[in-house]
Every structure is written in C-alpha cells, then in structure tokens.
Write a protein that holds these residues in place. Structure first.
Motif, PDB file in Angstrom:
ATOM      1  N   CYS A  42      -6.350  41.900 -70.961  1.00  0.00           N
ATOM      2  CA  CYS A  42      -6.722  40.392 -70.330  1.00  0.00           C
ATOM      3  C   CYS A  42      -6.962  39.654 -71.614  1.00  0.00           C
ATOM      4  O   CYS A  42      -6.257  38.868 -72.022  1.00  0.00           O
ATOM      5  CB  CYS A  42      -8.021  40.235 -69.841  1.00  0.00           C
ATOM      6  SG  CYS A  42      -7.948  40.543 -67.655  1.00  0.00           S
ATOM      7  N   SER A  67      -2.917  27.243 -66.489  1.00  0.00           N
ATOM      8  CA  SER A  67      -3.741  27.606 -67.081  1.00  0.00           C
ATOM      9  C   SER A  67      -3.886  29.205 -67.258  1.00  0.00           C
ATOM     10  O   SER A  67      -2.781  29.845 -67.128  1.00  0.00           O
ATOM     11  CB  SER A  67      -4.731  27.155 -65.907  1.00  0.00           C
ATOM     12  OG  SER A  67      -4.389  28.113 -64.918  1.00  0.00           O
ATOM     13  N   TYR A  69      -5.615  30.951 -65.346  1.00  0.00           N
ATOM     14  CA  TYR A  69      -5.073  32.162 -64.902  1.00  0.00           C
ATOM     15  C   TYR A  69      -4.178  31.912 -64.016  1.00  0.00           C
ATOM     16  O   TYR A  69      -3.281  33.039 -63.592  1.00  0.00           O
ATOM     17  CB  TYR A  69      -6.043  31.552 -63.629  1.00  0.00           C
ATOM     18  CG  TYR A  69      -6.214  32.101 -61.917  1.00  0.00           C
ATOM     19  CD1 TYR A  69      -7.227  33.070 -61.438  1.00  0.00           C
ATOM     20  CD2 TYR A  69      -4.815  31.335 -60.945  1.00  0.00           C
ATOM     21  CE1 TYR A  69      -6.757  33.479 -60.218  1.00  0.00           C
ATOM     22  CE2 TYR A  69      -4.822  31.516 -59.984  1.00  0.00           C
ATOM     23  CZ  TYR A  69      -5.456  32.835 -59.490  1.00  0.00           C
ATOM     24  OH  TYR A  69      -5.604  33.473 -57.827  1.00  0.00           O
ATOM     25  N   GLU A  70      -3.137  30.979 -63.906  1.00  0.00           N
ATOM     26  CA  GLU A  70      -1.863  31.043 -63.422  1.00  0.00           C
ATOM     27  C   GLU A  70      -0.893  32.220 -64.662  1.00  0.00           C
ATOM     28  O   GLU A  70      -0.668  32.273 -64.224  1.00  0.00           O
ATOM     29  CB  GLU A  70      -1.140  29.485 -63.286  1.00  0.00           C
ATOM     30  CG  GLU A  70      -2.191  28.460 -62.885  1.00  0.00           C
ATOM     31  CD  GLU A  70      -1.408  27.078 -63.144  1.00  0.00           C
ATOM     32  OE1 GLU A  70      -0.663  26.653 -62.137  1.00  0.00           O
ATOM     33  OE2 GLU A  70      -1.781  26.819 -64.299  1.00  0.00           O
ATOM     34  N   SER A  72      -1.560  34.432 -66.434  1.00  0.00           N
ATOM     35  CA  SER A  72      -2.561  35.721 -65.510  1.00  0.00           C
ATOM     36  C   SER A  72      -1.427  36.658 -64.163  1.00  0.00           C
ATOM     37  O   SER A  72      -1.398  37.085 -63.972  1.00  0.00           O
ATOM     38  CB  SER A  72      -3.898  36.095 -65.133  1.00  0.00           C
ATOM     39  OG  SER A  72      -4.235  35.648 -66.840  1.00  0.00           O
ATOM     40  N   HIS A  90      -8.882  37.465 -59.523  1.00  0.00           N
ATOM     41  CA  HIS A  90     -10.739  36.734 -59.732  1.00  0.00           C
ATOM     42  C   HIS A  90     -11.700  37.228 -60.562  1.00  0.00           C
ATOM     43  O   HIS A  90     -12.430  36.799 -61.413  1.00  0.00           O
ATOM     44  CB  HIS A  90     -10.764  35.660 -58.522  1.00  0.00           C
ATOM     45  CG  HIS A  90     -10.049  34.894 -58.175  1.00  0.00           C
ATOM     46  ND1 HIS A  90     -10.367  33.221 -59.209  1.00  0.00           N
ATOM     47  CD2 HIS A  90      -9.228  34.755 -57.458  1.00  0.00           C
ATOM     48  CE1 HIS A  90      -8.978  32.759 -58.131  1.00  0.00           C
ATOM     49  NE2 HIS A  90      -8.997  33.423 -57.012  1.00  0.00           N
ATOM     50  N   LEU A  93     -10.510  38.738 -63.707  1.00  0.00           N
ATOM     51  CA  LEU A  93     -10.939  37.216 -65.215  1.00  0.00           C
ATOM     52  C   LEU A  93     -12.117  36.934 -65.739  1.00  0.00           C
ATOM     53  O   LEU A  93     -12.496  36.822 -66.008  1.00  0.00           O
ATOM     54  CB  LEU A  93     -10.243  35.998 -64.360  1.00  0.00           C
ATOM     55  CG  LEU A  93      -8.854  36.002 -65.376  1.00  0.00           C
ATOM     56  CD1 LEU A  93      -8.195  35.479 -64.214  1.00  0.00           C
ATOM     57  CD2 LEU A  93      -8.657  36.870 -66.194  1.00  0.00           C
ATOM     58  N   GLN A  94     -13.384  36.995 -64.234  1.00  0.00           N
ATOM     59  CA  GLN A  94     -14.826  36.516 -63.760  1.00  0.00           C
ATOM     60  C   GLN A  94     -14.997  37.685 -65.113  1.00  0.00           C
ATOM     61  O   GLN A  94     -16.209  37.254 -65.917  1.00  0.00           O
ATOM     62  CB  GLN A  94     -15.067  35.916 -63.515  1.00  0.00           C
ATOM     63  CG  GLN A  94     -16.651  36.314 -63.089  1.00  0.00           C
ATOM     64  CD  GLN A  94     -16.641  35.090 -63.808  1.00  0.00           C
ATOM     65  OE1 GLN A  94     -16.327  33.778 -64.350  1.00  0.00           O
ATOM     66  NE2 GLN A  94     -17.902  35.015 -64.316  1.00  0.00           N
TER      67      GLN A  94
END
Length: 347
Positions: A42, A67, A69-70, A72, A90, A93-94
C-alpha cells in the motif's frame, strides 16, 4: 468472522501503458518478500498514485485524477498476485491508514528574521487548511534528514544549514508523533517553489500573532479572513511558538516528547521514587535554603501569567528574584524548625 464487504466496481480509466509504466517503477521491482506484506504494498501504491498524479494527469489528456481507493482498485485488478485480495480491499486500505498514522512525522517551523512570521504550506487537495512543511519518515531514516528532505520537497528550500538537531517542538497529533525543528532568521523575501506537483498548492508567510490559540479563536477570521479550523494542524504548537517568538527561554523539559518506557514501567518508576524518599537532616535543609537565596539574587527570565488586553500569550519580563521553578526564599526562612516527618509525608 466478519464477511468481506462488497467491493465497489471501479471502471477502468487508466490507460494500460501508463499503468504498466507506473507499476513497474514502484511495485513490480519490489522484492518478493516485501510483496507478501500488503501494508508495504500500500505504501508503494501511494507512491505510484502520487507519481501518476504528478507526471501523467497534468501532461496526458487521457488521464484523469482519481482517489487512492480508485487507483488501488486498478492496481489490485491489474496484478495477478493481488486479484485474490480484491474482496478485502476496503479493509486492507483501512489497516494501512491506521498503520500509517503510527509512523512519526518530521518537518520544520520556519520563522522570519524578526520572528514575527512563520511559513505555512497549503495542500493541493485540502485547499482549506494550512500546516507546517513535514512528512513521514522512511525506514531507518534519521529524523533530521527526514525533515530536511520533506521541507525541500514541499517548499524547495534547503534548511540543512540552519537546522540544530536539539531545537525542536514535539506533539502527538491523532496518535502520531510530530516533531518540528525550529528554523530561524529566514528572509521573507526567500522564494519558495515546491518540488512536488499536485501536493503543495501554496507557501505563504503568516503573522504569528494572527494564528489561533484554540479552535474557537476568532483572531485569524477577523485579521486575515480565515477560520481557525484552517489551522487545525498548527494548533498543537501555537502557544509554545508564540512564547518563543516573544523571546521566552524555552526549556528542554517543555517539549512534549514521547517516552520510550511503557506505561507499566513508568508507573513502577514513579512508585519506586515515592517509596524511597531521600532523608535529609536539618543542616542539609538549611544549606539548601541558603543556595536558593543566593540563586534568587540573580536576574532571570520569568513567565508573568498576567496578560494585557492586546497580548495573545503570557508576557515575558526580566525581573529579579523570581523564576519559573522557584519562589523567593525570605530571610526568615532560615529561622524555621523543619519537621522531617511532615516533609517526608508530602513526598
């Protein structure tokens, strides 16, 4: 066990040739052992994301901003070894964000020649906020070197000739250690040019007196038309910074340092010091009183807790016979008969 969250379907928008180039630079060449650590991956994805925004979005009309997220999701869908982890994207990434918060951050407080202004930077994405130039430390990187590197990237200014590794302020912000080295006497005419694109939008000088002391302080709104919330990353340092700019001596003990001891070890240490007090006889106590009396004959800086109507922080005055640590010992002090047991009970 909790079920995996449904993953939002991301339409592929990054050209394959560009995605391949970025991933080759930052992920494909990472050692195989490191690829097994998704947190490490990450961090590499974050570097690839910034590179994509810096060098492709601004120069290639086929690319658009996205973003973390996008981006990744594109990476996980594109690399075969990561496809099986897509349902957990999800959560991954958290976990990465939580770990990222634990990584110390180092930077600088850059002050003008007369210590009246401080340099702050504005994020390209968080346009409503200002903060000190700083960034996260790399593995095995020295704190001072990290600060020099991050300030150079975000402002284009090399602080290495001005940096004293023993002069800094520290605070813990959102469970993350932040250390800022004090860089003084920088001309306000200095030209600052961020070396990273799409990260720092602006570098501006702000009057130290205009900075808010707390989140409800209306001073910046009245004087410069900016809400106090815009300085939320500055607030943990404002009061101490104002004391320094007003000429106050800033002892080492006032730095908010993190202890390397665990909470259990700290409690044990305190208990030990309380349970084994040092017993002193009357003569020793009288000698201590004499030393304090001699000490108070010198002129020293003192923090005067009274403020005037225009002051934004405690006034510093040059007064005799008073220091921040002690109170003046009257002559009659030596005539007292000390009760040793009463003193020990107070320890």
């Amino acid at each position: 066990m909790e079920e995996d969250r449904p993953v939002q379907v991301i339409k592929h928008t990054i050209p394959y040739d560009i995605l391949n180039d970025v991933l080759t630079r930052f992920i494909i060449l990472v050692p195989e052992a490191a690829k097994q650590n998704l947190i490490r991956i990450c961090f590499q994805i974050e570097l690839a994301h910034w590179f994509y925004l810096d060098f492709y979005v601004a120069n290639d009309e086929r690319c658009r901003p996205c973003s973390m997220y996008e981006f990744s999701a594109h990476v996980f869908q594109h690399i075969p070894s990561l496809k099986s982890e897509i349902p957990r994207l999800h959560d991954i990434l958290q976990e990465w964000k939580e770990y990222k918060q634990s990584v110390p951050t180092y930077g600088a407080i850059i002050l003008s020649e007369d210590l009246t202004h401080v340099l702050l930077v504005q994020s390209y994405w968080a346009k409503a906020s200002w903060g000190f130039p700083k960034g996260k430390v790399n593995e095995d990187e020295d704190p001072a070197h990290c600060a020099i590197r991050e300030v150079l990237e975000e402002t284009g200014f090399d602080i290495s000739p001005y940096l004293n590794p023993d002069e800094y302020l520290e605070s813990v912000v959102n469970d993350q250690l932040v250390r800022l080295y004090l860089i003084k006497n920088i001309p306000r005419s200095t030209e600052f040019k961020p070396r990273t694109r799409c990260e720092i939008k602006a570098c501006n000088w702000f009057a130290v007196t205009d900075l808010p002391n707390n989140k409800k302080d209306s001073t910046p709104r009245v004087k410069i038309g900016v809400n106090a919330s815009a300085f939320f990353m500055v607030l943990p340092f404002t009061k101490r910074l104002k004391l320094i700019c007003n000429g106050a001596y800033f002892p080492r003990r006032y730095r908010q340092k993190s202890s390397s001891l665990s909470e259990t070890e700290l409690n044990a240490s305190k208990h030990k010091s309380r349970s084994t007090p040092k017993v002193e006889n009357d003569e020793t106590l009288r000698q201590s009183a004499k030393k304090r009396e001699r000490k108070h004959s010198k002129r020293q800086l003192v923090f005067n807790e009274t403020t005037d109507n225009n002051a934004s922080c405690p006034i510093v005055q040059d007064l005799p016979a008073t220091t921040i640590e002690d109170f003046p010992a009257p002559t009659s002090w030596l005539n007292f008969k000390f009760n040793k047991m009463a003193i020990l009970d107070c320890l």
